[in-house]
Design a protein around this motif. Structure first.
Motif, PDB file in Angstrom:
ATOM      1  N   ILE A 296      36.233  69.846-109.598  1.00 50.03           N
ATOM      2  CA  ILE A 296      37.155  69.169-110.518  1.00 50.03           C
ATOM      3  C   ILE A 296      37.790  70.172-111.482  1.00 50.03           C
ATOM      4  CG2 ILE A 296      37.326  67.512-112.412  1.00 50.03           C
ATOM      5  CD1 ILE A 296      35.220  65.825-111.013  1.00 50.03           C
ATOM      6  N   MET A 297      36.988  71.113-111.980  1.00 50.47           N
ATOM      7  CA  MET A 297      37.517  72.074-112.936  1.00 50.47           C
ATOM      8  C   MET A 297      38.609  72.944-112.320  1.00 50.47           C
ATOM      9  SD  MET A 297      35.923  71.340-115.753  1.00 50.47           S
ATOM     10  CE  MET A 297      36.124  69.653-115.169  1.00 50.47           C
ATOM     11  N   ASP A 298      38.490  73.247-111.043  1.00 51.24           N
ATOM     12  CA  ASP A 298      39.540  74.021-110.367  1.00 51.24           C
ATOM     13  C   ASP A 298      40.847  73.227-110.290  1.00 51.24           C
ATOM     14  OD1 ASP A 298      37.520  75.828-110.058  1.00 51.24           O
ATOM     15  OD2 ASP A 298      37.292  75.554-107.896  1.00 51.24           O
ATOM     16  N   GLN A 299      40.723  71.912-110.109  1.00 51.86           N
ATOM     17  CA  GLN A 299      41.922  71.072-110.068  1.00 51.86           C
ATOM     18  C   GLN A 299      42.552  70.988-111.464  1.00 51.86           C
ATOM     19  OE1 GLN A 299      42.270  70.842-106.883  1.00 51.86           O
ATOM     20  NE2 GLN A 299      40.107  71.431-106.801  1.00 51.86           N
ATOM     21  N   VAL A 300      41.725  70.942-112.490  1.00 54.19           N
ATOM     22  CA  VAL A 300      42.235  70.959-113.866  1.00 54.19           C
ATOM     23  C   VAL A 300      43.024  72.246-114.111  1.00 54.19           C
ATOM     24  CG1 VAL A 300      41.594  71.024-116.302  1.00 54.19           C
ATOM     25  CG2 VAL A 300      40.386  69.478-114.746  1.00 54.19           C
ATOM     26  N   GLU A 301      42.467  73.355-113.648  1.00 57.34           N
ATOM     27  CA  GLU A 301      43.138  74.638-113.864  1.00 57.34           C
ATOM     28  C   GLU A 301      44.497  74.679-113.175  1.00 57.34           C
ATOM     29  OE1 GLU A 301      42.230  79.445-113.581  1.00 57.34           O
ATOM     30  OE2 GLU A 301      40.843  78.017-112.626  1.00 57.34           O
ATOM     31  N   ARG A 302      44.575  74.157-111.948  1.00 59.38           N
ATOM     32  CA  ARG A 302      45.852  74.141-111.236  1.00 59.38           C
ATOM     33  C   ARG A 302      46.872  73.238-111.931  1.00 59.38           C
ATOM     34  NH1 ARG A 302      42.870  74.141-106.175  1.00 59.38           N
ATOM     35  NH2 ARG A 302      43.249  76.096-105.068  1.00 59.38           N
ATOM     36  N   ALA A 303      46.416  72.058-112.361  1.00 56.45           N
ATOM     37  CA  ALA A 303      47.336  71.083-112.942  1.00 56.45           C
ATOM     38  C   ALA A 303      47.810  71.487-114.335  1.00 56.45           C
ATOM     39  CB  ALA A 303      46.670  69.710-112.992  1.00 56.45           C
ATOM     40  N   TYR A 304      46.926  72.128-115.105  1.00 55.00           N
ATOM     41  CA  TYR A 304      47.220  72.429-116.504  1.00 55.00           C
ATOM     42  C   TYR A 304      47.450  73.913-116.781  1.00 55.00           C
ATOM     43  CZ  TYR A 304      45.866  67.674-117.871  1.00 55.00           C
ATOM     44  OH  TYR A 304      45.797  66.310-118.023  1.00 55.00           O
ATOM     45  N   SER A 305      47.251  74.776-115.786  1.00 53.11           N
ATOM     46  CA  SER A 305      47.332  76.228-115.995  1.00 53.11           C
ATOM     47  C   SER A 305      46.408  76.659-117.129  1.00 53.11           C
ATOM     48  CB  SER A 305      48.770  76.663-116.283  1.00 53.11           C
ATOM     49  OG  SER A 305      49.622  76.352-115.196  1.00 53.11           O
ATOM     50  N   LEU A 306      45.215  76.085-117.142  1.00 50.89           N
ATOM     51  CA  LEU A 306      44.217  76.354-118.175  1.00 50.89           C
ATOM     52  C   LEU A 306      42.842  76.305-117.540  1.00 50.89           C
ATOM     53  CD1 LEU A 306      43.373  76.564-121.224  1.00 50.89           C
ATOM     54  CD2 LEU A 306      43.398  74.061-121.263  1.00 50.89           C
ATOM     55  N   ASN A 307      42.099  77.405-117.634  1.00 53.43           N
ATOM     56  CA  ASN A 307      40.757  77.431-117.061  1.00 53.43           C
ATOM     57  C   ASN A 307      39.794  76.693-117.991  1.00 53.43           C
ATOM     58  OD1 ASN A 307      38.013  78.290-116.450  1.00 53.43           O
ATOM     59  ND2 ASN A 307      38.911  79.836-115.128  1.00 53.43           N
TER      60      ASN A 307
END
Length: 419
Positions: A296-307
């Motif tokens: 899920i966190m990887d998808q957050v990073e892709r969607a928001y450009s934020l790790n």
């Protein structure tokens, strides 16, 4: 002897948590260490150092940490990244007076019955439930809670041993199945497995998780994740999509924040699972004091450009990043969906078919000869696919599971299993 400090991540080398290292590097200039039972033989060579210790055992960790302290190396903070390391990280942080979560938080976040009591005491809506050990206690609990009911280990995760029962007979069989899963996997994850929770069933497939950055006195929702579950009677998570269609809902955000406060989570990311009943009532199912798993966190990073791991580690180090979360805006939709072959023996894996343009990454874990079972939990998957769209969905879309099923049907040639 000079004092050298480092940040110790526990669980960062877990499958689909690999980008935690990058997030930690963004959060601090300190060396980032991890831990493994046998650091000499571990295949992970990305960390600045691998500590030879069991990341789920605080005594093992403290012994290894103190040995390195004699050489001038001291942890600034120990940061848990999965369910199995919340208690061990908390114990080490307390023993070394580093800070971390409060003494009761790890208990509330790992013991689902204690969690339920804390939520109810704070006035947070959560399904009623009873703790049982024996079959007779199970039947008494089913009578009190009502059918259908959910049966699950009180201290496990990953949908392991979670079963829906619609009759007393199914409840007895469900308890046996839950005990079987604990017997198979419990020792690997330090699961006690001595008690089980019988819980009221919220009859709905409308489920989300809310990713919350917690602070002392206030918290901030980062995003809402749409969740897709396997067919009943099991609850395997088959896909996650970010940002979910309920992202920005102030009522949902408020409920998630209150749930975190009820458990006393005052730092790091929390993962709040919420179901919506047919009448629209929101029920908090579980709260985890760590970042969401399953990629899920990887998808957050892709969607928001934020790790998001940067937020989690930074919060543990005392950085106030709530305004960073409040200002985060998604520019695309990202999803992870798990590949599921039809039940049977896998006769062939065809992995060279053309892929749809939405695919960003695919991983196939199944091999010829493997036995494919019904989707019961994390252990019954055959791989995953990560997908991306340039649009933000205003309603729940089923594209992740539709596309994953099509890919799986094309990839896996499955035969029947001889009796």
């Amino acid at each position: 002897m000079p004092r050298n400090e480092y940040v110790l991540l526990l669980g960062a080398d877990q499958y689909l948590r690999e980008r935690a290292l990058l997030g930690a590097k963004q959060a601090t200039d300190l060396p980032v260490w991890a831990a493994a039972k046998d650091a000499v033989r571990t295949s992970n060579r990305m960390f600045d150092y691998m500590l030879s210790a069991d990341p789920m055992d605080s005594d093992s960790l403290l012994k290894a940490i103190r040995a390195h302290s004699e050489q001038g190396w001291h942890p600034r903070m120990v940061v848990p990244l999965n369910d199995w390391t919340v208690e061990s990280a908390n114990a080490v942080n307390r023993a070394l007076r580093l800070g971390g979560l409060g003494a009761s938080v790890a208990v509330n976040a790992r013991n689902k019955y204690a969690m339920k009591k804390a939520l109810l005491a704070a006035g947070v809506s959560t399904p009623r439930g009873q703790l049982v050990e024996t079959e007779q206690e199970l039947l008494d609990a089913v009578e009190a809670v009502g059918l259908p009911a959910v049966i699950k280990p009180y201290d496990f995760g990953g949908s392991g041993g979670v079963v829906l029962a619609t009759t007393r007979e199914e409840a007895v069989a469900g308890l046996a199945e839950a005990k079987g899963v604990v017997a198979q996997h419990g020792s690997s994850y330090h699961i006690r497995g001595d008690k089980y929770l019988v819980e009221q069933f919220i009859d709905s497939d409308d489920e989300v998780s809310v990713e919350v950055l917690c602070g002392a006195g206030r918290s901030q929702v980062l995003t809402v994740t749409d969740k897709y579950l396997s067919p009943r009677p099991w609850f395997a998570e088959m896909a996650h999509l970010v940002p979910g269609h309920r992202t920005g809902d102030p009522v949902l955000a408020g409920l998630a924040v209150r749930a975190c406060a009820a458990l006393g989570i005052d730092r790091g990311l929390a993962h709040v699972e919420i179901k919506f009943a047919a009448d629209g009532t929101a029920w908090v199912i579980e709260v985890a004091a760590r970042p969401g798993g399953d990629g899920i966190m990887d998808q957050v990073e892709r969607a928001y450009s934020l790790n998001p791991y940067r937020l989690h580690v930074g919060s543990y180090l005392g950085h106030d990043l709530l305004d960073v979360v409040a200002g985060a805006v998604p520019t695309k939709t990202s999803a992870i969906a798990f590949l599921k072959a039809s039940p049977g023996r896998i006769q062939d894996v065809i992995d060279d078919n053309p892929l749809p343009p939405e695919v960003r990454h695919i991983n196939i874990s199944a091999r010829r000869g493997d036995l494919s079972q019904s989707a019961k939990n994390w252990s019954t998957r055959e791989g995953y696919v990560e997908l991306e769209w340039d649009e933000l969905f205003k309603e729940k879309t089923w594209l992740p599971v539709i596309m994953a099923k099509k890919l799986a049907d094309e990839m896996f040639v499955v035969g029947t299993v001889a009796p």
